[in-house]
Design an enzyme around this catalytic site. Structure first.
Site, PDB file in Angstrom:
ATOM      1  CG  ASP A 192      -1.827   1.129   1.398  1.00 26.66           C
ATOM      2  OD1 ASP A 192      -2.003   1.875   0.423  1.00 26.66           O
ATOM      3  OD2 ASP A 192      -2.423   1.277   2.501  1.00 26.66           O
ATOM      4  CG  HIS A 365      -4.354   4.312   3.446  1.00 25.90           C
ATOM      5  ND1 HIS A 365      -4.404   3.181   2.671  1.00 25.90           N
ATOM      6  CD2 HIS A 365      -5.547   4.937   3.289  1.00 25.90           C
ATOM      7  CE1 HIS A 365      -5.578   3.130   2.059  1.00 25.90           C
ATOM      8  NE2 HIS A 365      -6.289   4.181   2.421  1.00 25.90           N
TER       9      HIS A 365
END
Lengths: 549, 549
Positions: A192, A365
């Site tokens: 990610d 995130h």
């Protein structure tokens, strides 16, 4: 047969959204995720954007299964479109299964959907692939990544993740599991990149819990809290704070109600039955002892919060002494609609608390330090960033190199790229597979392309003018002209503009020489009218001259 | 005659941009600022938005002078539009005068412009008003606010400001001057609210200087730096760093070149003549000893940086080892275009440094602590926030109350409001003056209204379909149908859609009963075609049926 492993991103690289990654070996492939992307300003009139399945169509028996990391739209949204064309099993965790199930029902393809549970640490074998699910912390429960054993290398696909040392719902990123891969030096890490530009460590959900508990404790009036319907841990925080402060909870907004019901049923949400308020009770209970949890944190036009802000909600009227908490951040593109809601709520007299003022939201995130923790836990031989715009992928690659990946083994991939790995080497192929946007607009999937969007944007800029010109063939004269325009000029000035166009056409008739060339041909007439409009307005609407003989 | 003072915001309240404030006493008024607002997503096709001058038109001799706080577009951009209608003197500082001068030339109204200098601490008398300029720190030199003595109260209008204790060009906010007002308890404070939602103290320009010096010192290849053309202090930082590191400087982009030349001439920019590179030298000098300072920090389509990112710049090609510094923040609405440029520059191999990663930009507005410093320096009796969206104005009001302003004396005003102050009291009048947006589109000023924009947005959503239907009056039949569409569907699917429309019209003819009602009337035909298109596509383009008999 080619004995190489191919990594083929179909979406999510160079963009935020429509994540989908193909992993292909010999004549079998699995996909990780199958999400949608929400349209941006330039995607005029488009509902959603989905990955391009052309490569799978051309290799019709290639795809064997789809593994889903978590239940956000950008990871599951295109599953129904995929299942309409391809008969493949889907593997995912429990909450994700519930969310995909709703989606499949909406699209009326329950019959075709074969959705299977995969649990933490469980391994599913598909052909030569051994796929293991590992848990990660993210802004939705039951999120994970995949460790994929292949005949060539091991893969780690992180999904979306952060490292939260104090998660609310016990959602840890399983770093210990990943560390076990570090000895082999044969891992390709796909990680990610959404926050690869942000230094430091993303804050823990605990910070939000503390802020929300503090705010709810000190507030005396009614509280309205809006957040993402999938952010179950945030909803749990609000419920916990409500119960601690003797407040009852009313849940409203379709997706919020559906998700709360499902999460309750599956055991993700803990709430006393006496806490919940139903619609009938709503008016009768003490409003100062109420928390309304609702949709609308992104300023969506038909959401509960937007209707409250506009004063158009059927049952709930925002008023002085209400406290509204926006427990969210605007997703890029939604900044203006969120800001407008906040302004309107202030205008109604509410006290509004949002992310810029207080820690009522943290993101889902990993920032740079967390990415480094993962790099160092896995010690990957190969690296490519996933989930991010190009700058995020470049910065993530730099970070991976700084954390020890050999420069020649770190890649920035784009959608449609083919990264080919053999026992001996890794290379990015020159050829690409189709990966253009597929637009969904109304019923149409793929029947709007970029050229149509260019036309729509042109139309929007200056509007459209249609001229119906009746032409007498015998004496070569214009007998009648009607002008219609839309989006060009305001009503008060419409006649003036239309008269100018008609005048300029009549001038043409008087000017015998040009008459032959311009009047006989719709293209020349178009150009003539365009020039005329430009002269008077300095604008270039779409002009359509219809010559009627 | 009414013996009250009236404060009438014409722009900048409830919005960021087109700042303009009227101050009226008896039959005389002065204006502070006269700026433009840049269009947002919903303002399709619009060039700029200017304040509404209707009130001044109706009271034709009311306005006596305009005082300008500083030279940013949202404070000076509408001056030419005002001067075209009203013959009034403008007062401003030196750099601002230069910038307005350029604007007036562009609009070719030099003859009508009467622009006068006002220096720090200078007082200009206009009727009953005594207007004094005081300096403030902001992201452009020569910025200030005004202290206005009136027969009723003293006013302080801060303009845009921050409090920078380490400014680069000696631009201090003159707090000592403001403190002298604190004893009288008769001041109305109108203060910048842009950052009233941000806790703390906005960072000093010194931080940026340190970062940029550090980056330039350690960089070996060519450097390209983009910033706001009006941010002279930032340009000075880059020049200083260049000279310190034996780099030469090439300035490019129209507004950047114009501003640098003007700032040099007026003595604001200090640069050795040997530092500057001209176009002819550019190719021949050592590229590793070069800094290019250019426009494009907001992703403007025709700017130098955007052309470089697109690979369409005539002379400069971005390549590996280039370092690009974006010394700016995207203004709300420009996030996407800025991000696209960054992505493209990475794709070209450049190392891009932008605000999220390093301190290469600080903002120009006061955060909450600085606002509190001003509140406490002035100790105003009355308060209203200016320059900000509604939430900023509400939060600023709360802050002013927390800092000692009586609750009944603190106001949230909107554009068009009239705040009336007499010797005895202050009140917000119920009536408002016209303050709707005035759109500038091409040549037109005010000839596009919100209804036109609604139409443009509708057109954009699904495109337009025009059907030319030839109708035979004698036997009541359709003889020919032509369908044209734009922005509806992609070329490959065009014929199919058009055929479906034609088929459905022919079905009408076969169906004798409905034929009479639908076929004879363009409105019914329109509706019929709309329904047909919706049935096949679930979209609602604008449909225009033209019946030709």
């Amino acid at each position: 047969m080619n004995n190489t492993l191919k990594i083929i991103p179909l979406g999510g690289l160079g963009e935020i959204g429509k994540n989908m990654m193909l992993i292909e070996y010999q004549n079998e492939a699995i996909a990780i995720d199958c999400g949608v992307m929400f349209p941006r300003e330039e995607h005029v009139g488009i509902d959603v954007i989905i990955p391009n399945f052309e490569y799978l169509r051309k290799n019709i028996n290639l795809l064997k299964a789809v593994f889903i990391t978590h239940g956000h739209e950008d990871h599951i949204g295109a599953v129904p479109y995929l299942l309409k064309e391809f008969n493949v099993p889907v593997y995912c965790s429990q909450l994700t299964k519930g969310l995909i199930g709703n989606k499949v029902k909406e699209h009326r393809i329950q019959g075709r959907a074969n959705i299977n549970l995969i649990e933490n640490k469980q391994v599913v074998k598909i052909g030569k692939f051994e796929v293991e699910f590992f848990s990660v912390a993210h802004s939705i429960p039951d999120a994970g990544g995949f460790i994929i054993k292949t005949p060539i290398v091991n893969l780690v696909h992180t999904g979306d993740f952060k490292i939260d040392n104090h998660p609310i719902m016990n959602q840890f990123t399983d770093i210990d599991r990943l560390k076990k891969l570090s000895n082999n030096n044969d891992t390709l890490l796909l990680a990610d990149s959404t926050y690869a530009e942000i230094p430091g460590h993303t804050q823990s959900e605990k910070i939000v819990a503390e802020t929300i508990h503090k705010v709810i404790k000190k507030t005396t009036g009614r509280i309205i809290m809006s957040t993402f319907a999938s952010l179950i841990s945030r909803i749990q925080i609000a419920i916990d704070a409500a119960e601690k402060n003797n407040r009852r909870v009313f849940v409203t907004g379709t997706s919020m109600v559906n998700n709360v019901n499902m999460a309750k049923k599956l055991g993700y949400l803990k709430i006393k039955s006496s806490t919940l308020v139903n619609k009938n009770e709503l008016k009768h209970i003490d409003q100062n002892k109420l928390i309304i949890i609702c949709t609308g944190s992104q300023g969506e036009p038909t959401s509960v919060l937007t209707r409250m802000a506009n004063g158009t909600h059927q049952n709930i009227e925002v008023k002085k002494n209400d406290t509204v908490i926006l427990s969210s951040n605007p997703v890029p593109g939604n900044e203006m609609s969120v800001a407008k809601n906040i302004d309107k709520l202030f205008n109604l007299g509410a006290n509004v608390i949002y992310n810029k003022m207080e820690n009522v939201h943290v993101r889902g995130h990993a920032s740079m330090e967390e990415l480094s923790i993962i790099h160092k836990a896995i010690k990957p031989k190969y690296f490519a960033g996933i989930h991010g715009e190009m700058r995020h992928l470049y910065l993530h690659k730099e970070l991976a190199i700084a954390n020890g990946v050999n420069k020649n083994n770190a890649f920035v991939l784009e959608n449609g790229d083919i990264l080919e790995i053999s026992k001996k080497d890794i290379k990015l192929l020159k050829k690409q597979i189709p990966a253009e946007y597929i637009y969904v607009d109304g019923k149409g999937v793929g029947d709007v392309d970029d050229a149509v969007l260019v036309n729509r944007n042109e139309l929007a800029r200056d509007g459209v003018i249609v001229c119906k010109i009746h032409f007498n063939n015998t004496d070569m004269s214009i007998t009648e002209t009607e002008v219609f325009s839309y989006g060009v000029i305001k009503d008060d000035n419409l006649n003036d503009l239309h008269n100018k166009i008609i005048d300029s056409l009549e001038d043409l008739i008087d000017n015998k020489t040009s008459k032959q060339t311009v009047l006989l041909d719709e293209n020349s007439l178009n150009k003539h009218i365009e020039n005329c409009v430009y002269k008077f307005t300095r604008r270039r609407p779409l002009v359509l001259a219809l010559l009627i003989k």
